[in-house]
Structures are given as structure tokens and as C-alpha cells.
Design an enzyme around this catalytic site. Structure first.
Site, PDB file in Angstrom:
ATOM      1  CG  HIS A  63      48.180  16.942  38.531  1.00  0.00           C
ATOM      2  ND1 HIS A  63      47.412  15.874  38.066  1.00  0.00           N
ATOM      3  CD2 HIS A  63      47.602  17.279  39.908  1.00  0.00           C
ATOM      4  CE1 HIS A  63      46.308  15.492  38.658  1.00  0.00           C
ATOM      5  NE2 HIS A  63      46.566  16.471  39.859  1.00  0.00           N
ATOM      6  CG  HIS A  65      47.387  17.651  43.477  1.00  0.00           C
ATOM      7  ND1 HIS A  65      46.260  18.162  42.592  1.00  0.00           N
ATOM      8  CD2 HIS A  65      47.944  18.613  44.447  1.00  0.00           C
ATOM      9  CE1 HIS A  65      46.225  19.528  43.032  1.00  0.00           C
ATOM     10  NE2 HIS A  65      47.126  19.842  44.236  1.00  0.00           N
ATOM     11  CG  ASP A  67      45.170  12.407  43.613  1.00  0.00           C
ATOM     12  OD1 ASP A  67      45.882  13.440  43.791  1.00  0.00           O
ATOM     13  OD2 ASP A  67      44.080  12.272  43.184  1.00  0.00           O
ATOM     14  CG  HIS A  68      47.160  12.537  39.761  1.00  0.00           C
ATOM     15  ND1 HIS A  68      46.357  12.239  38.613  1.00  0.00           N
ATOM     16  CD2 HIS A  68      46.136  13.037  40.776  1.00  0.00           C
ATOM     17  CE1 HIS A  68      45.221  12.406  38.674  1.00  0.00           C
ATOM     18  NE2 HIS A  68      45.332  13.324  40.072  1.00  0.00           N
ATOM     19  CG  HIS A 140      44.458  20.888  38.757  1.00  0.00           C
ATOM     20  ND1 HIS A 140      43.158  20.567  39.355  1.00  0.00           N
ATOM     21  CD2 HIS A 140      45.088  20.215  39.429  1.00  0.00           C
ATOM     22  CE1 HIS A 140      43.037  19.887  40.271  1.00  0.00           C
ATOM     23  NE2 HIS A 140      44.295  19.475  40.478  1.00  0.00           N
ATOM     24  CG  ASP A 211      43.078  15.981  38.936  1.00  0.00           C
ATOM     25  OD1 ASP A 211      42.994  14.998  38.023  1.00  0.00           O
ATOM     26  OD2 ASP A 211      43.324  15.809  39.887  1.00  0.00           O
ATOM     27  CG  HIS A 269      40.195  12.390  39.104  1.00  0.00           C
ATOM     28  ND1 HIS A 269      39.673  13.387  40.038  1.00  0.00           N
ATOM     29  CD2 HIS A 269      41.538  12.288  39.624  1.00  0.00           C
ATOM     30  CE1 HIS A 269      40.618  13.784  40.842  1.00  0.00           C
ATOM     31  NE2 HIS A 269      41.748  13.037  40.599  1.00  0.00           N
TER      32      HIS A 269
END
Length: 308
Positions: A63, A65, A67-68, A140, A211, A269
Site C-alpha cells: 500500500h 503509506h 513507511d512502505h 486498512h 497493513d 511491523h
């Protein structure tokens, strides 16, 4: 087949854990590495491993976000600067192409290899003669996917001893027999190659989830998986927080593994609120429900043994 964790933290980098990135090493199977997510500083993490960026063949983004994905532009550029010239495919949700194109264009980064971007939906997103990858939407706050990596069954091993008992010596004929073909020997004897090949070797299954809250899609993707990688952002006591932020707890991850009949669970995570001995508590929470579980740390590696 080996899993190498490059980042196991949630949200922001921490001293003990960088943000999300997992390498699936397929060096024996195809001489390549597949990357799942590419959080900030992933290429820095790679410097501490034996991974060669030019061998990265596919990158799967769960996805969008930060942090990915924030490490993706830097890795793509460095791969070119370091001599990578083989094609690379990035798979991810709608918007990943715009993100990559904008980052590379604004920074005037010119890559010297073929870069293909595939915006995915549910279903089979990759397949060749050896592997298949199935994607499914999770639960999510934005579109987030889980991936089921399926190694196709391999032909059985050639029963060489049995052939030699018949006086059949090694040579090109062995290849024909291994393919299960009907072969005529020099003396006129006809043999069925299938009688001289062992049972097929069952392919392995690795499930890597983005996530997500606890959901049925996770269980479907993890059915009978050899390894399930599931986020465990929060401990069991923080279930309300997990729900509010569209994440899972240790207990929920373990329940997914148990219901899916997975063989091994790896938790990742992890929120930076859990440090030191608190991480042992997280692991024990999951073990109470699903015994064969590990809590990943940065640079931890786990082999995926072939089924017997």
C-alpha cells in the site's frame, strides 16, 4: 528460498527497527530477489546484507503509506547507478505509477534499465512457469493488499538407481525419461519414463500481508502457507488502538495463522512503543494461540524449507 527482513517497524524509523521492507531471496530458484515494500532507507539496510540491487527482479508494494514506499525512488535510482541493467517490475496499488514518475522526474533521475509499473487489483498479478503471485484486498485505511506467493510443484527426481539396474547409462536419454516420455532403448525395449520418476515435489507457499485489521481475506491468502508474515503493530492489550488505526494485534495475527492452517507465523511491523522485554511479551501473546511463531527483527533471516 529465504526471507530477509530489512525493516520491521511501524510508521517511523526507530533505533532498533527501520520501516517496512522484506526481501524474498530466490537465488537458487531463479537467481533473483523479490522485494516486498520499500520503506525509507531500505537501500541503506541492503548495504548491510548480501543482496545485490541489480538482482532485484520484482518489487511488490502492499500500500502507499509512506513507511512502505518512501525508499523506492532512491533504490530505483541507485540500482541504475550500480550497474543494474536487467528489467525491473514494480507492482502496487493505483497511484504507485504516479508516485514513481513524479519522484524520478522532479529529481531528474534517469535510469538505464527497463522499468515497468503494474497497478494491481485482486487476482493473479504475476505468473510464469515457476511461480504465481495472488493479491487480495485487506482491511486498512487505504487500499492495502496481501500477497500469496505460490511455487508451482516441481517434477519428481529421476530414479537413477532404477535405471542403472536396467543397464541404462547416463546420457541424453535421461532427460527424455525425466520428462516422462516413452523411450525405446537400443535393444528395442520400450519403457515409460513416468515409471522412473519419483513423485512431484510440492511447491512452497509464502504469504506476505500488508497493513490490515483482522479480516477473512488474510485467512484466505494464508491457507496452508509454509510461512505467513503478518503485521502485529500492537499488543493484545491495545486491541482498541489497533482497530482504530486499521491494524492488527499479536493475538489476531496468531488467530489468522491458526485458522488458515499455516505452518509458521512471523510477526513484523512492530510499533516503536514496544522495546526490549516488551517484545518478548508480544511473542508470548502470539505463542499462546499459535506455537510456531517468530517475531522478526531487522536483518533476521528465515529459510523456507522444501516440503518432504
Amino acid at each position: 528460498m529465504e526471507l530477509l527482513f530489512l525493516g520491521t517497524g511501524a510508521g517511523v524509523p526507530a533505533k532498533e527497527r527501520n520501516v517496512s521492507a522484506i526481501a524474498l531471496q530466490l537465488l537458487e530458484e531463479r537467481g533473483a530477489t523479490w522485494l516486498f515494500d520499500c520503506g525509507e532507507a531500505t537501500q541503506h539496510q541492503i548495504l548491510h546484507t548480501s543482496i545485490r540491487p541489480r538482482r532485484i527482479e520484482n518489487i511488490f508494494i502492499t500500500h502507499l503509506h509512506g513507511d512502505h514506499i518512501f525508499g523506492l525512488p532512491g533504490l530505483l535510482g541507485s540500482r541504475s547507478f550500480q550497474g543494474g541493467d536487467t528489467p525491473l517490475v514494480v507492482y502496487g496499488p493505483k497511484g504507485i505509477q504516479s508516485f514513481i514518475e513524479t519522484a524520478l522526474t522532479v529529481s531528474s533521475t534517469h535510469i538505464k534499465y527497463e522499468l515497468h509499473v503494474v497497478e494491481i487489483d485482486e487476482g493473479v498479478i504475476f505468473e510464469d512457469e515457476r511461480f504465481m503471485v495472488i493479491a487480495k484486498r485487506l482491511d486498512h485505511g487505504m487500499p492495502s493488499y496481501g500477497f500469496r506467493v505460490v511455487e508451482k510443484d516441481l517434477p519428481g527426481t529421476l530414479l537413477v538407481d532404477k535405471l542403472q539396474q536396467l543397464g541404462i547409462r547416463p546420457g541424453p536419454i535421461y532427460q527424455q525419461i525425466k520428462l516422462g516420455k516413452t523411450v525405446e532403448l537400443d535393444d528395442g525395449t520400450v519403457i515409460d519414463g513416468r515409471d522412473f520418476v519419483g513423485p512431484p515435489q510440492k511447491g512452497r507457499i509464502v504469504t506476505i500481508l500488508g497493513d490490515t485489521r483482522y479480516c477473512e481475506a488474510s485467512i484466505e491468502l494464508a491457507q496452508e502457507a509454509d510461512v505467513l508474515i503478518h503485521e502485529a503493530t500492537f499488543g493484545a492489550r491495545d486491541g482498541e488502538l489497533a482497530y482504530d488505526y486499521y491494524h492488527s494485534t499479536t493475538v489476531q495475527a496468531a488467530e489468522v495463522a491458526k485458522r488458515a492452517g499455516a505452518k509458521k507465523l512471523i510477526l513484523t511491523h512492530i510499533s516503536s512503543r514496544y522495546q526490549g522485554a516488551m517484545c518478548d511479551e508480544l511473542l508470548n501473546e502470539a505463542k499462546a494461540i499459535f506455537p510456531n511463531v517468530e517475531l522478526a527483527r531487522d536483518f533476521a533471516s528465515f529459510s523456507v524449507p522444501r516440503k518432504k
